[in-house]
Structures are given as structure tokens and as C-alpha cells.
Design an enzyme around this catalytic site. Structure first.
Site, short mmCIF file in Angstrom:
data_model
loop_
_atom_site.label_atom_id
_atom_site.label_comp_id
_atom_site.label_asym_id
_atom_site.label_seq_id
_atom_site.Cartn_x
_atom_site.Cartn_y
_atom_site.Cartn_z
N ARG A 115 0.85 -1.19 0.14
CA ARG A 115 -0.04 -0.09 -0.07
C ARG A 115 0.89 1.41 -0.05
O ARG A 115 0.41 2.39 -0.23
CB ARG A 115 -0.87 0.11 1.27
N ARG A 168 9.35 5.83 -3.63
CA ARG A 168 9.38 6.84 -4.89
C ARG A 168 10.70 7.48 -4.95
O ARG A 168 11.62 7.41 -4.04
CB ARG A 168 8.91 8.35 -4.50
N ARG A 172 2.05 5.87 16.97
CA ARG A 172 2.26 7.17 16.41
C ARG A 172 1.68 8.27 17.41
O ARG A 172 0.92 7.83 18.11
CB ARG A 172 1.43 7.30 14.91
P1 FAD Z 1 -17.91 3.27 11.20
O1 FAD Z 1 -17.43 4.45 11.04
O2 FAD Z 1 -17.03 2.18 12.20
O3 FAD Z 1 -19.39 3.27 11.73
C1 FAD Z 1 -20.20 1.93 12.14
C2 FAD Z 1 -21.00 2.40 13.38
O4 FAD Z 1 -21.80 1.41 13.57
C3 FAD Z 1 -20.13 2.78 14.61
O5 FAD Z 1 -20.60 4.09 14.87
C4 FAD Z 1 -20.75 1.73 15.49
O6 FAD Z 1 -20.67 2.44 16.87
C5 FAD Z 1 -22.05 1.64 15.12
N1 FAD Z 1 -22.47 0.11 15.32
C6 FAD Z 1 -21.81 -0.97 15.45
N2 FAD Z 1 -22.50 -1.90 16.25
C7 FAD Z 1 -23.76 -1.41 16.39
C8 FAD Z 1 -24.97 -2.00 17.12
N3 FAD Z 1 -25.15 -3.23 17.45
N4 FAD Z 1 -25.89 -1.16 17.36
C9 FAD Z 1 -25.87 0.13 16.95
N5 FAD Z 1 -24.67 0.79 16.59
C10 FAD Z 1 -23.58 -0.26 16.10
N6 FAD Z 1 -9.93 6.35 5.91
C11 FAD Z 1 -9.26 7.21 5.29
O7 FAD Z 1 -9.96 7.43 4.04
N7 FAD Z 1 -8.22 7.97 5.51
C12 FAD Z 1 -7.82 7.84 6.74
O8 FAD Z 1 -6.72 8.60 7.23
C13 FAD Z 1 -8.25 7.11 7.66
N8 FAD Z 1 -7.69 6.62 8.92
C14 FAD Z 1 -8.32 5.63 9.43
C15 FAD Z 1 -7.68 5.56 10.87
C16 FAD Z 1 -8.12 4.43 11.65
C17 FAD Z 1 -7.36 4.15 13.21
C18 FAD Z 1 -9.31 3.60 11.39
C19 FAD Z 1 -9.55 2.50 12.39
C20 FAD Z 1 -10.01 3.76 10.09
C21 FAD Z 1 -9.37 4.99 9.42
N9 FAD Z 1 -9.91 5.11 7.79
C22 FAD Z 1 -9.20 5.97 7.20
C23 FAD Z 1 -11.15 4.36 7.66
C24 FAD Z 1 -12.52 5.04 8.05
O9 FAD Z 1 -12.58 5.27 9.35
C25 FAD Z 1 -13.77 4.07 7.29
O10 FAD Z 1 -13.40 4.14 5.92
C26 FAD Z 1 -15.09 4.71 7.68
O11 FAD Z 1 -15.19 5.04 9.07
C27 FAD Z 1 -15.99 3.59 7.70
O12 FAD Z 1 -17.25 3.84 7.90
P2 FAD Z 1 -18.18 2.58 8.44
O13 FAD Z 1 -19.61 3.45 8.40
O14 FAD Z 1 -18.08 1.57 7.55
O15 FAD Z 1 -17.99 2.41 9.72
N1 UDP Z 2 4.20 0.94 7.89
C1 UDP Z 2 5.47 0.74 8.49
N2 UDP Z 2 5.98 1.74 8.87
C2 UDP Z 2 5.57 3.16 9.05
C3 UDP Z 2 4.07 3.20 8.30
C4 UDP Z 2 3.58 2.13 7.89
O1 UDP Z 2 6.34 -0.37 8.57
O2 UDP Z 2 5.88 4.06 9.71
C5 UDP Z 2 3.67 -0.20 7.42
C6 UDP Z 2 2.84 -1.18 8.41
O3 UDP Z 2 2.85 -2.52 8.31
C7 UDP Z 2 1.68 -0.76 8.02
C8 UDP Z 2 1.58 -0.61 6.72
O4 UDP Z 2 2.59 -0.05 6.56
O5 UDP Z 2 0.51 -1.66 8.78
C9 UDP Z 2 0.30 0.20 5.92
O6 UDP Z 2 0.55 1.47 6.62
P1 UDP Z 2 -0.47 2.58 6.60
O7 UDP Z 2 0.00 3.97 6.85
O8 UDP Z 2 -1.36 2.41 5.20
O9 UDP Z 2 -1.46 1.99 7.77
P2 UDP Z 2 -2.77 2.50 8.66
O10 UDP Z 2 -1.87 2.55 9.89
O11 UDP Z 2 -3.05 3.80 7.99
O12 UDP Z 2 -3.87 1.38 8.54
#
Ligand code: FAD
Ligand code: UDP
Length: 368
Positions: A173, A177, A281
Site C-alpha cells: 500500500r 518513490r 504514532r
Molecule cells: P464506522 O465508522 O465504524 O461506523 C459503524 C458504526 O456502527 C459505529 O458508529 C458503531 O458504533 C455502530 N455500531 C456497531 N454495532 C452497532 C450496534 N450493534 N448497534 C448500533 N450501532 C452499532 N480512511 C481514510 O480514508 N483516511 C484515513 O486517514 C483513515 N484513517 C483511519 C484510521 C483508523 C485508526 C481507522 C480505524 C480507520 C481509518 N480510516 C481512514 C477508515 C475510515 O474510518 C472508514 O472508511 C469509515 O469510518 C468507515 O465507515 P463505516 O460506516 O463503515 O464504519
Molecule cells: N508501515 C511501516 N512503517 C510506517 C508506516 C507504515 O512499516 O512508518 C507499514 C505497516 O505495516 C502498516 C502498513 O505499512 O500496517 C500500511 O501503512 P498505512 O499507513 O497504510 O496503515 P494504517 O496505519 O493507516 O492502517
């Protein structure tokens, strides 16, 4: 109990994208959410004038003009470009792997040709073998020096298992570069919504009823009989009472602190890539919106083993769990009233743009 066209379980981006289209067409929609707020994991909250990403850093990026235009209806996006840094035992390196990284790791490497040559020398230890796991993939892509400093420790902390036991695909992923470009993403569009993400979901759900603090499973039968269709975005194994076994997830613990200083680390995201630092992080939220507040808010992100009751942040898409998910997918296909969606309903990692795309697919099948 009233009857609805659609009941959405979960008030995240997936539900909200469909609910927005449904409400626009006059459908009667109810959204139930077990948390005390809407927006799922993209929830942001204003504290000290800073929009805090409460469930981890969220940077919007996409290659789709259609998706970019869609989200820009609900907020103004700024010009934020994600350029995370890696801190390995006190030394800083640019991410993703690019000429700045190569020059810092190998000071005698100054040109792209020299970088290519050095990586090829280090990748020679693979003897042309096709990479079978994340360690081998990383060494083939960037060589052992970078693997040891910037990948090994971070990845093992993140996934709770050695790089030799992880699929090569995870590391593919990340861009590699031969230019001095620190932009973490290759997508054409990128930014952070000025004022945070919650407003986007609020606007999307404006035509729907929303019930917070409501867990679907407390009254499953009632909800199932109160709508023509249920869009379910919780964990798929829980819906079927774990009848095929428990799927595995990876969890996270966030430790957030307000500091009486205007600038703690000078960047929104700094990864700690050694094995000994327990967090992966530190996020300094104000830098997502170029904040100039007198205080700052930082969050340390600790990967954690998941058990029932914890927040399931990441699906673990290894062979065992993928096979188990397939069984649930078969059960889901037999349910004509319930549509499973989102990152938990479909048991996979979705960026926000993938989530919108997947929701639009469901809209199509629903005739919305
Ligand atoms: P969710 O946002 O998880 O929504 C599901 C909802 O359902 C939750 O609010 C939960 O409480 C609710 N729920 C679950 N079970 C029940 C139940 N039984 N009853 C009632 N409610 C319930 N995407 C990016 O594009 N860029 C990023 O930088 C990025 N960073 C991320 C970093 C982290 C740490 C994580 C975990 C994800 C990241 N994502 C990122 C992905 C992004 O969060 C998801 O694409 C998006 O939130 C998904 O939406 P969703 O509706 O599928 O799930
Ligand atoms: N990764 C790593 N070092 C870093 C950042 C990422 O080794 O400083 C690796 C790690 O395995 C991670 C994967 O690259 O799970 C993908 O990184 P990304 O930032 O897409 O993951 P996220 O934490 O956003 O899911």
C-alpha cells in the site's frame, strides 16, 4: 412502533451515504447508533478550538472526482497533504519512502540512480525469490536498512505478530518513490474538512431520525420487524450470534492529552517505528487545519489485542479469518431483508472513499 422504509444500524459514513440518498427521495429512515454520537470512526470533536480526530487520524484522499465533488458539498476541504515523519530512536525520516528517506539513511546516496543501486544491492539477499511475507516484500522494495529501522518494529506493534507471519500485501500500500516527494498518498484529491468531519455526517443525516445510545442487539427482533430493509454496519459475526466462530479484529487505545504549548511536534503525524516504544504514532490534531491556538492536543495511538467488548478497528484479513468470513458472507446472502455493509459488515479495510463507493453500490441495488 412506526414502520420505516430503512433502518440503519450504525451512524457512520457508510450508513450516512445511503441514508442521504434515501431521504432525498422521500424514504422514511431511522438510524440507530450504540455510541453517544454520530459519525462512527470519522467523528471529530472541537476542544480548545481544535478539531480532535477522536478515533485516529483521518485524511480524506481519493482519485475519484465524483467522490471528491460529493464530499465537498458537505464541507470545505483545505489543502492538507499528509507528510508523516518516522521517529526511529530519536532520528527523523521522511515517509513514504522517497529520496529524502534514502539520503537520510544512506548519506552518500544523493541521486535517484544511486538510490536505485543501493536498494538493488540490499534486495540481492532475496536472490530473486518471490516475496512470501511482509518481511521479504519490504526487503525487496527498499532493502534491509529501511526495513529494520522504519518497518519491522512499527508493523510488529501494529499487527501484534512478526513481519514473517504477515501478508506481503500490507506493505504494498505504501508508495516507494525516486523523487523528493513526501506526499503519503498518490491520489489526485486530498484534504481535511475545515471544521472537522462530524458536520459532514450531520448534514447527510439531516432528513433522517437518529437514535443514539441504542444497541441494535438490545431489541433485535423489534428493529427487524419495523422496516422494509435493514442496513447493518456492525460486526457480521455478532449478527449471526457467532454461529460459525469469532472473527478476529485488531483494536487500538487512544491516549489524548492537552498541552500548554502551541506546537509539540511540528507535524500532524509522527510514527514511532522502533519496537520498544509502545505506541505506533503521535497525532497533533491542530496541524490538520494549520491551527494557531495557544494550546495543543496530542493523541498517542497504542495498538491492542481485541476481545469481545473492545472496539474492533481493523479486520485481520489473513487466511483463517478470510475463510471464516466467507461462511458469514454465505449466511448474509440468504437474508433478503438485511444488507451488510461498511468496514465491519463486510469485514475489510475501507478508506473513506472506498466506503462511499461501496455505499453507492448498495444505493444502486436499492434503486436509490
Ligand atoms: P464506522 O465508522 O465504524 O461506523 C459503524 C458504526 O456502527 C459505529 O458508529 C458503531 O458504533 C455502530 N455500531 C456497531 N454495532 C452497532 C450496534 N450493534 N448497534 C448500533 N450501532 C452499532 N480512511 C481514510 O480514508 N483516511 C484515513 O486517514 C483513515 N484513517 C483511519 C484510521 C483508523 C485508526 C481507522 C480505524 C480507520 C481509518 N480510516 C481512514 C477508515 C475510515 O474510518 C472508514 O472508511 C469509515 O469510518 C468507515 O465507515 P463505516 O460506516 O463503515 O464504519
Ligand atoms: N508501515 C511501516 N512503517 C510506517 C508506516 C507504515 O512499516 O512508518 C507499514 C505497516 O505495516 C502498516 C502498513 O505499512 O500496517 C500500511 O501503512 P498505512 O499507513 O497504510 O496503515 P494504517 O496505519 O493507516 O492502517
Amino acid at each position: 412502533m412506526q414502520h420505516y422504509d430503512y433502518i440503519f444500524v450504525g451512524a457512520g459514513l457508510f450508513s450516512a451515504t445511503i441514508a442521504h440518498e434515501a431521504a432525498k427521495r422521500g424514504k422514511k429512515c431511522l438510524v440507530i447508533e450504540k455510541r453517544s454520537h454520530i459519525a462512527g470512526n470519522i467523528y471529530t470533536q472541537n476542544r480548545e478550538g481544535i478539531n480532535v480526530h477522536e478515533y485516529g487520524a483521518h485524511i480524506f484522499h481519493t482519485d475519484s472526482k465524483k467522490i471528491w465533488d460529493f464530499v465537498n458539498q458537505f464541507a470545505t476541504f483545505n489543502r492538507y497533504t499528509n507528510c508523516p515523519m518516522a521517529n526511529y530512536k530519536g532520528s527523523l525520516y521522511n515517509l513514504p519512502f522517497n529520496m529524502n528517506t534514502f539520503n537520510k539513511i544512506w548519506p552518500d546516496v544523493v541521486t535517484p540512480e544511486q538510490a536505485q543501486k543501493r536498494i538493488a544491492e540490499q534486495a540481492a539477499e532475496m536472490k530473486g525469490k518471490t516475496p512470501q511475507n511482509l518481511e521479504e516484500q519490504a526487503i525487496s522494495l527498499v532493502g534491509r536498512d529501511i526495513y529494520e529501522r522504519l518497518i519491522k518494529g512499527y508493523t510488529q506493534k501494529q499487527w501484534g505478530r512478526p513481519c514473517t507471519a504477515l501478508p506481503a500485501s500490507i506493505i504494498k500500500r505504501l508508495p516507494v518513490r525516486l523523487t523528493f516527494d513526501n506526499n503519503y498518498f498518490n491520489d489526485a484529491y486530498q484534504g481535511i474538512p475545515v471544521g472537522g468531519y462530524t458536520q459532514i455526517i450531520e448534514k447527510m443525516l439531516s432528513g433522517c431520525e437518529v437514535l443514539l445510545n441504542t444497541d441494535f442487539f438490545d431489541e433485535k427482533e423489534k428493529w427487524l420487524s419495523s422496516a422494509d430493509k435493514i442496513i447493518y454496519t456492525g460486526t457480521i459475526d455478532r449478527f449471526f450470534d457467532y454461529s460459525q466462530g469469532e472473527l478476529e479484529y485488531r483494536s487500538l487505545r487512544f491516549e489524548t492529552e492537552t498541552l500548554d504549548t502551541p506546537n509539540f511536534q511540528g507535524n500532524a503525524v509522527i510514527n514511532y517505528t522502533d519496537a520498544d516504544t509502545p505506541f505506533t504514532r503521535i497525532i497533533e490534531h491542530k496541524h490538520f487545519e494549520f491551527g494557531t491556538q495557544p494550546k495543543t492536543i496530542i493523541t498517542r495511538e497504542y495498538p491492542a489485542k481485541w476481545k469481545q467488548g473492545d472496539e474492533p478497528y481493523y479486520a485481520v484479513n489473513d487466511e483463517k479469518n478470510t475463510a471464516l468470513y466467507k461462511k458469514y458472507e454465505e449466511l448474509a446472502a440468504k437474508q433478503d431483508k438485511v444488507i451488510f455493509g461498511g468496514r465491519l459488515g463486510l469485514y475489510r479495510y475501507f478508506d473513506m472513499d472506498d466506503t462511499i463507493e461501496a455505499a453507492w453500490k448498495v444505493c444502486k441495488t436499492l434503486g436509490l
